[in-house]
Design a protein around this motif. Structure first.
Motif, PDB file in Angstrom:
ATOM      1  N   ARG A  51       0.832  -1.211   0.000  1.00 43.62           N
ATOM      2  CA  ARG A  51       0.000   0.000   0.000  1.00 43.62           C
ATOM      3  C   ARG A  51       0.865   1.259   0.000  1.00 43.62           C
ATOM      4  NH1 ARG A  51      -3.225  -3.050   3.762  1.00 43.62           N
ATOM      5  NH2 ARG A  51      -5.363  -3.433   3.029  1.00 43.62           N
ATOM      6  N   ASP A  52       1.918   1.247   0.825  1.00 42.14           N
ATOM      7  CA  ASP A  52       2.792   2.417   0.912  1.00 42.14           C
ATOM      8  C   ASP A  52       3.495   2.715  -0.408  1.00 42.14           C
ATOM      9  OD1 ASP A  52       2.095   2.720   3.556  1.00 42.14           O
ATOM     10  OD2 ASP A  52       3.962   1.910   4.371  1.00 42.14           O
ATOM     11  N   ALA A  53       3.631   1.681  -1.248  1.00 43.93           N
ATOM     12  CA  ALA A  53       4.254   1.870  -2.561  1.00 43.93           C
ATOM     13  C   ALA A  53       3.301   2.490  -3.570  1.00 43.93           C
ATOM     14  CB  ALA A  53       4.785   0.539  -3.089  1.00 43.93           C
ATOM     15  N   GLY A  54       2.073   2.809  -3.145  1.00 42.91           N
ATOM     16  CA  GLY A  54       1.153   3.539  -4.008  1.00 42.91           C
ATOM     17  C   GLY A  54       0.092   2.699  -4.675  1.00 42.91           C
ATOM     18  N   LEU A  55      -0.231   1.539  -4.103  1.00 48.70           N
ATOM     19  CA  LEU A  55      -1.187   0.652  -4.760  1.00 48.70           C
ATOM     20  C   LEU A  55      -2.549   1.313  -4.963  1.00 48.70           C
ATOM     21  CD1 LEU A  55      -2.066  -2.125  -5.842  1.00 48.70           C
ATOM     22  CD2 LEU A  55      -2.712  -2.712  -3.487  1.00 48.70           C
ATOM     23  N   ILE A  56      -3.121   1.865  -3.915  1.00 48.35           N
ATOM     24  CA  ILE A  56      -4.479   2.394  -4.015  1.00 48.35           C
ATOM     25  C   ILE A  56      -4.523   3.558  -4.995  1.00 48.35           C
ATOM     26  CG2 ILE A  56      -6.429   3.334  -2.747  1.00 48.35           C
ATOM     27  CD1 ILE A  56      -5.632   0.413  -2.076  1.00 48.35           C
ATOM     28  N   GLU A  57      -3.521   4.415  -4.963  1.00 46.50           N
ATOM     29  CA  GLU A  57      -3.463   5.542  -5.903  1.00 46.50           C
ATOM     30  C   GLU A  57      -3.344   5.042  -7.339  1.00 46.50           C
ATOM     31  OE1 GLU A  57      -2.061   6.840  -1.897  1.00 46.50           O
ATOM     32  OE2 GLU A  57      -1.612   5.140  -3.238  1.00 46.50           O
ATOM     33  N   ARG A  58      -2.535   3.993  -7.545  1.00 48.37           N
ATOM     34  CA  ARG A  58      -2.364   3.455  -8.896  1.00 48.37           C
ATOM     35  C   ARG A  58      -3.676   2.879  -9.417  1.00 48.37           C
ATOM     36  NH1 ARG A  58       2.060   0.835 -11.392  1.00 48.37           N
ATOM     37  NH2 ARG A  58       3.393   1.907  -9.889  1.00 48.37           N
ATOM     38  N   LEU A  59      -4.355   2.110  -8.578  1.00 47.07           N
ATOM     39  CA  LEU A  59      -5.615   1.504  -9.013  1.00 47.07           C
ATOM     40  C   LEU A  59      -6.695   2.546  -9.235  1.00 47.07           C
ATOM     41  CD1 LEU A  59      -5.813  -1.733  -6.830  1.00 47.07           C
ATOM     42  CD2 LEU A  59      -4.763  -1.405  -9.077  1.00 47.07           C
ATOM     43  N   SER A  60      -6.636   3.621  -8.486  1.00 45.67           N
ATOM     44  CA  SER A  60      -7.624   4.694  -8.645  1.00 45.67           C
ATOM     45  C   SER A  60      -7.489   5.393  -9.991  1.00 45.67           C
ATOM     46  CB  SER A  60      -7.480   5.719  -7.514  1.00 45.67           C
ATOM     47  OG  SER A  60      -7.761   5.118  -6.260  1.00 45.67           O
ATOM     48  N   CYS A  61      -6.347   5.208 -10.632  1.00 45.02           N
ATOM     49  CA  CYS A  61      -6.136   5.801 -11.948  1.00 45.02           C
ATOM     50  C   CYS A  61      -6.659   4.916 -13.076  1.00 45.02           C
ATOM     51  CB  CYS A  61      -4.651   6.076 -12.161  1.00 45.02           C
ATOM     52  SG  CYS A  61      -3.979   7.313 -11.051  1.00 45.02           S
ATOM     53  N   LEU A  62      -7.194   3.764 -12.733  1.00 38.81           N
ATOM     54  CA  LEU A  62      -7.799   2.882 -13.717  1.00 38.81           C
ATOM     55  C   LEU A  62      -9.315   3.038 -13.669  1.00 38.81           C
ATOM     56  CD1 LEU A  62      -5.595  -0.261 -12.983  1.00 38.81           C
ATOM     57  CD2 LEU A  62      -5.200   1.516 -14.697  1.00 38.81           C
ATOM     58  N   ASP A  63     -10.003   2.312 -14.524  1.00 41.89           N
ATOM     59  CA  ASP A  63     -11.457   2.473 -14.648  1.00 41.89           C
ATOM     60  C   ASP A  63     -12.209   1.631 -13.638  1.00 41.89           C
ATOM     61  OD1 ASP A  63     -12.410   4.409 -16.283  1.00 41.89           O
ATOM     62  OD2 ASP A  63     -12.273   3.242 -18.119  1.00 41.89           O
ATOM     63  N   TYR A  64     -11.947   1.821 -12.375  1.00 43.92           N
ATOM     64  CA  TYR A  64     -12.621   1.087 -11.314  1.00 43.92           C
ATOM     65  C   TYR A  64     -12.930   2.040 -10.165  1.00 43.92           C
ATOM     66  CZ  TYR A  64     -10.401  -2.997 -13.531  1.00 43.92           C
ATOM     67  OH  TYR A  64      -9.978  -3.944 -14.421  1.00 43.92           O
ATOM     68  N   VAL A 336     -13.959  13.815 -22.904  1.00 44.02           N
ATOM     69  CA  VAL A 336     -13.418  14.969 -23.619  1.00 44.02           C
ATOM     70  C   VAL A 336     -11.967  15.120 -23.241  1.00 44.02           C
ATOM     71  CG1 VAL A 336     -15.640  16.163 -23.719  1.00 44.02           C
ATOM     72  CG2 VAL A 336     -14.098  16.559 -21.777  1.00 44.02           C
ATOM     73  N   ILE A 337     -11.222  15.834 -24.067  1.00 42.09           N
ATOM     74  CA  ILE A 337      -9.836  16.149 -23.737  1.00 42.09           C
ATOM     75  C   ILE A 337      -9.847  17.321 -22.756  1.00 42.09           C
ATOM     76  CG2 ILE A 337      -7.616  16.937 -24.621  1.00 42.09           C
ATOM     77  CD1 ILE A 337      -8.363  15.641 -27.275  1.00 42.09           C
ATOM     78  N   PRO A 338      -9.362  17.120 -21.516  1.00 36.92           N
ATOM     79  CA  PRO A 338      -9.461  18.192 -20.526  1.00 36.92           C
ATOM     80  C   PRO A 338      -8.554  19.360 -20.877  1.00 36.92           C
ATOM     81  CG  PRO A 338      -8.167  16.370 -19.667  1.00 36.92           C
ATOM     82  CD  PRO A 338      -8.727  15.917 -20.986  1.00 36.92           C
ATOM     83  N   SER A 339      -8.996  20.561 -20.504  1.00 36.60           N
ATOM     84  CA  SER A 339      -8.212  21.759 -20.757  1.00 36.60           C
ATOM     85  C   SER A 339      -7.203  22.015 -19.644  1.00 36.60           C
ATOM     86  CB  SER A 339      -9.128  22.979 -20.905  1.00 36.60           C
ATOM     87  OG  SER A 339      -9.926  23.129 -19.734  1.00 36.60           O
ATOM     88  N   GLU A 340      -7.492  21.524 -18.446  1.00 34.23           N
ATOM     89  CA  GLU A 340      -6.537  21.646 -17.357  1.00 34.23           C
ATOM     90  C   GLU A 340      -6.704  20.456 -16.434  1.00 34.23           C
ATOM     91  OE1 GLU A 340      -8.195  24.436 -14.043  1.00 34.23           O
ATOM     92  OE2 GLU A 340      -8.450  25.450 -15.957  1.00 34.23           O
ATOM     93  N   LYS A 341      -5.661  20.117 -15.694  1.00 30.77           N
ATOM     94  CA  LYS A 341      -5.663  18.943 -14.860  1.00 30.77           C
ATOM     95  C   LYS A 341      -6.031  19.291 -13.430  1.00 30.77           C
ATOM     96  CE  LYS A 341      -1.973  16.562 -17.411  1.00 30.77           C
ATOM     97  NZ  LYS A 341      -1.605  17.641 -18.312  1.00 30.77           N
ATOM     98  N   ASN A 342      -6.864  18.441 -12.822  1.00 26.61           N
ATOM     99  CA  ASN A 342      -7.066  18.583 -11.385  1.00 26.61           C
ATOM    100  C   ASN A 342      -6.069  17.688 -10.665  1.00 26.61           C
ATOM    101  OD1 ASN A 342      -8.096  15.933 -11.321  1.00 26.61           O
ATOM    102  ND2 ASN A 342     -10.167  16.670 -11.744  1.00 26.61           N
ATOM    103  N   ASP A 343      -6.061  17.699  -9.355  1.00 25.63           N
ATOM    104  CA  ASP A 343      -5.059  16.984  -8.581  1.00 25.63           C
ATOM    105  C   ASP A 343      -5.120  15.475  -8.828  1.00 25.63           C
ATOM    106  OD1 ASP A 343      -4.158  19.321  -7.547  1.00 25.63           O
ATOM    107  OD2 ASP A 343      -5.251  19.168  -5.659  1.00 25.63           O
ATOM    108  N   THR A 344      -6.333  14.929  -8.953  1.00 24.85           N
ATOM    109  CA  THR A 344      -6.481  13.496  -9.159  1.00 24.85           C
ATOM    110  C   THR A 344      -5.894  13.064 -10.498  1.00 24.85           C
ATOM    111  OG1 THR A 344      -8.490  13.469  -7.835  1.00 24.85           O
ATOM    112  CG2 THR A 344      -8.112  11.575  -9.308  1.00 24.85           C
ATOM    113  N   GLU A 345      -6.148  13.861 -11.525  1.00 20.94           N
ATOM    114  CA  GLU A 345      -5.623  13.517 -12.845  1.00 20.94           C
ATOM    115  C   GLU A 345      -4.106  13.562 -12.849  1.00 20.94           C
ATOM    116  OE1 GLU A 345      -7.801  16.452 -14.909  1.00 20.94           O
ATOM    117  OE2 GLU A 345      -9.296  15.054 -15.688  1.00 20.94           O
ATOM    118  N   GLN A 346      -3.515  14.494 -12.089  1.00 23.70           N
ATOM    119  CA  GLN A 346      -2.059  14.571 -12.043  1.00 23.70           C
ATOM    120  C   GLN A 346      -1.464  13.311 -11.434  1.00 23.70           C
ATOM    121  OE1 GLN A 346      -1.365  18.213  -9.929  1.00 23.70           O
ATOM    122  NE2 GLN A 346      -1.850  19.522 -11.671  1.00 23.70           N
ATOM    123  N   LEU A 347      -2.180  12.721 -10.466  1.00 21.56           N
ATOM    124  CA  LEU A 347      -1.705  11.491  -9.867  1.00 21.56           C
ATOM    125  C   LEU A 347      -1.618  10.352 -10.874  1.00 21.56           C
ATOM    126  CD1 LEU A 347      -3.653  11.400  -6.480  1.00 21.56           C
ATOM    127  CD2 LEU A 347      -1.199  11.739  -6.758  1.00 21.56           C
TER     128      LEU A 347
END
Length: 349
Positions: A51-64, A336-347
């Motif tokens: 988890r500390d290696a970023g598992l939850i953040e990585r999975l949150s970037c997928l379609d789940y 759509v193609i976003p015009s600017e990134k929010n914090d979640t998208e940057q992750l």
């Protein structure tokens, strides 16, 4: 042969398994901090470092949608004498009973279940809990070791080297009534199992593999055939008769120790990064992965923090690849193609 393989892959993308009629849109992460299946302390910290290696953040970037259900709270018995050479049978049995129920509930709720170990004895509970919901499942076991010793063939008595024997119907008369395991009965046929990455197999295990005709691929086979052919044969063997749920049980020591040094039983000559990730990409591409284990990450055994971080990061890559991260990118759905990134998208970059 090539056309047949293409048709089978097409069918696998069109059909879903019986216990989940469509690919789960949610992932449940469940920690199993347990070490009594073997002798080396520290593997109980595996869920935390993954988890500390970023598992939850990585999975949150997928379609789940990602649900972290935390860690199970196992109890270690003060008096748990060996039985027929098997070490800590009551403690291991009780832990697996608890895990089996948790996995069954997670899969039954419609999640793709990710179990973080802990040692590999936990697969008894993980796979049996999955089988309660999906009795027609098949099992892909990626490991340096076969983990199919019976209590009578095990050189060590450690249960992390015996979990598959508790699952197989063909070995029912070879696994006596071990204290702590009255709650489970064999539920898997030998033809529903494929091993990938073997390179340290005990004599008793070799006899079992051969006598039961279990499909397995050693590292020599991978060198000879190539990982693409190995995966074609694996998936055809398990899925050609019918489409059904896949349980992937992945021991981090399947990789070469140069990539995953923080583990209890490393064996030289293991999978490369590319081979390991290809395995998981192909499993994901079936659309049939229903539950998986990632086990035997032991931060105490890393020579330094870099070794621990490399092993945990590799575990995250394996899990994310099973769930759709590709080497072309994560392919999160966007309208759509976003015009600017929010914090979640940057992750997710």
């Amino acid at each position: 042969m090539a056309l047949r393989g293409q048709l089978l892959r097409l069918l696998r993308t069109q059909h879903r398994h019986t216990c989940q009629p469509s690919r789960a849109q949610s992932v449940a992460v469940l920690g199993a901090p347990f070490s009594q299946g073997q002798k080396r302390g520290g593997v109980e910290h595996g869920p935390k470092v993954i988890r500390d290696a970023g598992l939850i953040e990585r999975l949150s970037c997928l379609d789940y949608s990602v649900h972290d259900f935390g860690d199970l709270d196992f109890h270690y018995l003060e008096k748990d004498e060996p039985y027929m050479g098997v070490k800590f049978p009551r403690t291991v049995g009780a832990a697996n009973k608890m895990l089996s129920g948790a996995v069954s509930r997670g899969v039954g709720a419609g999640h793709t279940l990710v179990m973080l170990g802990g040692d590999h004895s936990l697969a008894i509970g993980s796979v049996s809990g999955h089988a309660q919901q999906c009795p027609d499942l098949c099992l892909i076991w990626v490991d340096a070791h076969a983990d199919i010793n019976t209590p009578m063939t095990s050189p060590s008595g450690n249960l992390h080297g015996q979990p598959v024997a508790f699952m197989l119907k063909e070995l029912q008369d070879k696994v006596q009534d071990i204290p702590g395991f009255s709650w489970t009965k064999p539920f898997l046929s030998s033809r529903d199992l494929v091993y990938i990455g073997l390179r340290d197999v005990d004599p008793g295990e070799y006899h079992i593999l051969k006598s039961l005709g279990i499909q397995y691929f050693t590292m020599r086979d991978i060198d000879r055939l190539g990982i693409q052919r190995v995966m074609e044969v694996t998936l055809d063997s398990l899925l050609a008769r019918k489409q059904r749920p896949i349980h992937l049980s992945f021991d981090i020591d399947a990789f070469d120790p140069s990539l995953a040094p923080a583990t209890g039983t490393p064996v030289n000559g293991g999978l490369t990064y590319r081979e390991g990730i290809y395995i998981t990409e192909e499993i994901h591409n079936t659309g049939l992965l229903s539950a998986m284990d990632l086990v035997e990450v032991n931060p105490v055994l890393g020579a330094n923090s870099e070794a621990v971080e490399a092993t945990a990061s590799l575990a995250v890559d394996v899990i994310a690849s099973c769930l759709g991260q590709t080497r072309e990118g994560a392919h999160r759905s966007i309208n759509v193609i976003p015009s600017e990134k929010n914090d979640t998208e940057q992750l997710c970059l």
